[in-house]
Design a protein around this motif. Structure first.
Motif: not given
Length: 70
Positions: A40-49, A7-14
């Motif tokens: 930009a849409s793809h990056l938004g998708d990455v953040l969402h997922y 979770l910490k790694q995911f948060n850092s990536c986010y």
């Protein structure tokens, strides 16, 4: 790797990806159409997922934390 570490790694990536999405140079690349406008849409998708994955892990981490506290 323990769930809290994941979770910490995911948060850092986010946070890193969010910083890129808000970076002026990134926004200029999109505005100047130097990269695919869908980037930009793809990056938004990455953040969402990534946020969705983090949400799934938060439940596991919370349960484990509560069990250890008892």
């Amino acid at each position: 790797m323990e769930p809290i570490e994941i979770l910490k790694q995911f948060n850092s990536c986010y946070l890193n990806i969010q910083a890129i999405a808000q970076d002026g140079n990134w926004l200029l690349l999109i505005a100047d159409k130097k990269i695919d406008p869908e980037a930009a849409s793809h990056l938004g998708d990455v953040l969402h997922y990534l946020a969705e994955a983090m949400g799934c892990l938060e439940g596991i981490v919370e349960v484990k934390f509560n069990q250890e506290a008892e």
